[in-house]
Design a protein around this motif. Structure first.
Motif, PDB file in Angstrom:
ATOM      1  N   LEU A 162      -1.794   8.031   1.587  1.00  0.00           N
ATOM      2  CA  LEU A 162      -0.590   7.219   1.792  1.00  0.00           C
ATOM      3  C   LEU A 162      -0.626   5.968   0.926  1.00  0.00           C
ATOM      4  O   LEU A 162       0.367   5.623   0.261  1.00  0.00           O
ATOM      5  N   ALA A 163      -1.759   5.272   0.911  1.00  0.00           N
ATOM      6  CA  ALA A 163      -1.891   4.066   0.094  1.00  0.00           C
ATOM      7  C   ALA A 163      -1.783   4.404  -1.388  1.00  0.00           C
ATOM      8  O   ALA A 163      -1.161   3.667  -2.168  1.00  0.00           O
ATOM      9  N   TRP A 193      -0.022   1.024  13.338  1.00  0.00           N
ATOM     10  CA  TRP A 193      -0.337   1.350  11.948  1.00  0.00           C
ATOM     11  C   TRP A 193      -1.430   0.459  11.383  1.00  0.00           C
ATOM     12  O   TRP A 193      -2.197   0.895  10.507  1.00  0.00           O
ATOM     13  N   THR A 213       0.756  -1.346   2.893  1.00  0.00           N
ATOM     14  CA  THR A 213       1.344  -0.066   3.284  1.00  0.00           C
ATOM     15  C   THR A 213       1.619   0.017   4.779  1.00  0.00           C
ATOM     16  O   THR A 213       2.678   0.502   5.188  1.00  0.00           O
ATOM     17  N   CYS A 214       0.680  -0.438   5.594  1.00  0.00           N
ATOM     18  CA  CYS A 214       0.859  -0.333   7.050  1.00  0.00           C
ATOM     19  C   CYS A 214       2.123  -1.057   7.509  1.00  0.00           C
ATOM     20  O   CYS A 214       2.804  -0.613   8.439  1.00  0.00           O
ATOM     21  N   ILE A 252      -4.870   8.213   5.243  1.00  0.00           N
ATOM     22  CA  ILE A 252      -4.618   6.809   4.924  1.00  0.00           C
ATOM     23  C   ILE A 252      -4.764   6.568   3.425  1.00  0.00           C
ATOM     24  O   ILE A 252      -3.945   5.873   2.798  1.00  0.00           O
ATOM     25  N   HIS A 270       1.830   4.979  -2.261  1.00  0.00           N
ATOM     26  CA  HIS A 270       2.534   3.700  -2.213  1.00  0.00           C
ATOM     27  C   HIS A 270       2.299   2.921  -3.509  1.00  0.00           C
ATOM     28  O   HIS A 270       3.240   2.366  -4.105  1.00  0.00           O
ATOM     29  N   HIS A 330      -5.210  -2.129   0.136  1.00  0.00           N
ATOM     30  CA  HIS A 330      -3.762  -2.042  -0.049  1.00  0.00           C
ATOM     31  C   HIS A 330      -3.086  -1.556   1.225  1.00  0.00           C
ATOM     32  O   HIS A 330      -2.023  -2.070   1.614  1.00  0.00           O
ATOM     33  N   TYR A 331      -3.702  -0.565   1.879  1.00  0.00           N
ATOM     34  CA  TYR A 331      -3.115  -0.071   3.128  1.00  0.00           C
ATOM     35  C   TYR A 331      -3.065  -1.184   4.172  1.00  0.00           C
ATOM     36  O   TYR A 331      -2.042  -1.380   4.834  1.00  0.00           O
TER      37      TYR A 331
END
Length: 395
Positions: free
Chosen positions: A142-143, A121, A107-108, A139, A146, A102-103
């Motif tokens: 963050l993912a 990113w 997300t990035c 990371i 999100h 997903h990142y």
């Protein structure tokens, strides 16, 4: 008297039981299945300590609440009060694959403000994460957050994961801060940016539960960004010349704000500051003026370089004097009014998943606090409240 323990059951069961497809007894702080298998339990992954927490030998807080319970109001130090009793286990590897995918695919791209820093990113930060586990935790956090904000039905599951990974990453991050050097400065800087974004995003995940006030959130963000500034200062040359240089090497043109209401509001703020400045110490007056100068610059950068607007907005707390936040903590009305104006800047990132409703909440909460101090301050907030109302209606 000891606090009463809530007996309300969770709606989902712990993450580990769901992965094993077994029935969870949903007992906190650790379900019976996880105890019998001697594995980590998501019910026990995080504790929010009280004002004077005691810490057991296993690193957990003896006076705590569950992840869905009340969070300590002292958000300025809340991140140092999370404790995870177990490291991430192999049972979570499939979930980690999901988070990394997903990142890398979504997300990035939301973190990049321009094509030039997308590569940072998408490639540079993950590459550093292979060498520094705390950045990999960042990371994952963050993912997770999100996903939490885009999958309401699974919001708590992914919010819990985000807090778990953040807690894990923060422990090593703090230890590594004691020895900043060429080999780790990029990872430290990347993680500091991530936890700042997380601080913006967490209040929206908690939604209407109001576990954290906008005042506590903004204080936490100021303190986190102060850490970003410290890393930049100690590794200025390495960061600007290394793989993350795209985050630094771009023009920052200044232009006057185009919105007449913005111009008028900033002018009135400066006039009120000069008027009150007659009755305060010159040093205090200069703190106010310096913060207003930074506000005008940030409003100007949004006009002059709109695609980098988010960077200019997030950078404002880095630019203002640290003493402004001290005044804000003390309930200084003019410092609070300046933060209301900063809330209008934050409305420009209202459509970003991590900035959703943050500016709206900050404006409303701080305006109400000013009104309680003295109703005469309400007129100074009218411009900001109107802006927040328009954004709320359109979203």
């Amino acid at each position: 008297m000891a606090p009463r323990r809530s007996h309300r059951k969770s709606r989902t069961g712990c993450i580990q039981c769901k992965q094993r497809r077994v029935k969870c007894d949903e007992q906190v702080p650790r379900c019976q299945n996880c105890i019998s298998r001697n594995t980590g339990c998501s019910y026990n992954f995080v504790r929010a300590c009280s004002t004077s927490p005691s810490v057991a030998e296993d690193g957990s807080c003896t006076d705590s609440t569950s992840a869905r319970g009340h969070i300590s109001a002292d958000l300025g130090s809340i991140y140092s009060r999370y404790y995870s009793s177990q490291p991430v286990t192999k049972l979570m590897r499939l979930r980690e694959l999901e988070l990394m995918h997903h990142y890398a695919t979504s997300t990035c791209e939301t973190m990049a403000q321009h094509e030039t820093d997308l590569d940072v990113w998408k490639r540079s930060i993950p590459a550093e994460a292979f060498k520094h586990e705390f950045l990999m935790d960042g990371i994952m956090a963050l993912a997770s957050l999100h996903i939490a904000l885009h999958r309401p039905s699974n919001r708590w599951t992914y919010t819990e994961l985000a807090v778990q990974y953040q807690a894990s990453g923060l422990r090593e991050f703090k230890a590594t801060l004691n020895g900043i050097k060429e080999e780790n400065c990029h990872a430290l800087f990347g993680f500091s940016l991530i936890i700042t974004v997380l601080a913006f995003a967490f209040p929206e995940c908690y939604g209407d539960q109001h576990l954290v006030t906008p005042r506590d959130s903004i204080i936490s963000i100021f303190e986190l960004l102060r850490g970003v500034r410290a890393i930049k200062t100690s590794s200025h040359g390495s960061l600007r010349g290394g793989q993350m240089k795209a985050l630094f090497n771009y023009p920052r043109p200044y232009m006057d704000p185009e919105d007449d209401e913005d111009v008028e509001a900033l002018l009135k703020l400066r006039q009120r500051t000069d008027q009150l400045g007659k009755d305060v110490h010159p040093e205090k007056h200069n703190i106010y003026l310096s913060a207003i100068d930074c506000l005008e610059k940030s409003f100007g950068e949004i006009v002059g370089l709109p695609e980098r607007g988010a960077g200019a907005i997030v950078a404002w707390p880095v630019m203002v004097p640290d003493d402004l936040m001290i005044l804000f903590k003390e309930g200084d009305p003019l410092a609070m009014l300046i933060l209301v104006h900063y809330g209008v800047l934050l409305l420009h990132v209202h459509n970003q998943w991590w900035g959703k409703n943050f500016g709206v909440r900050l404006i409303r909460h701080t305006s109400e606090a000013l009104h309680q101090i003295n109703p005469e301050w309400s007129s100074c907030c009218e411009w900001a409240r109107n802006k927040a109302a328009v954004v709320s209606e359109l979203s």
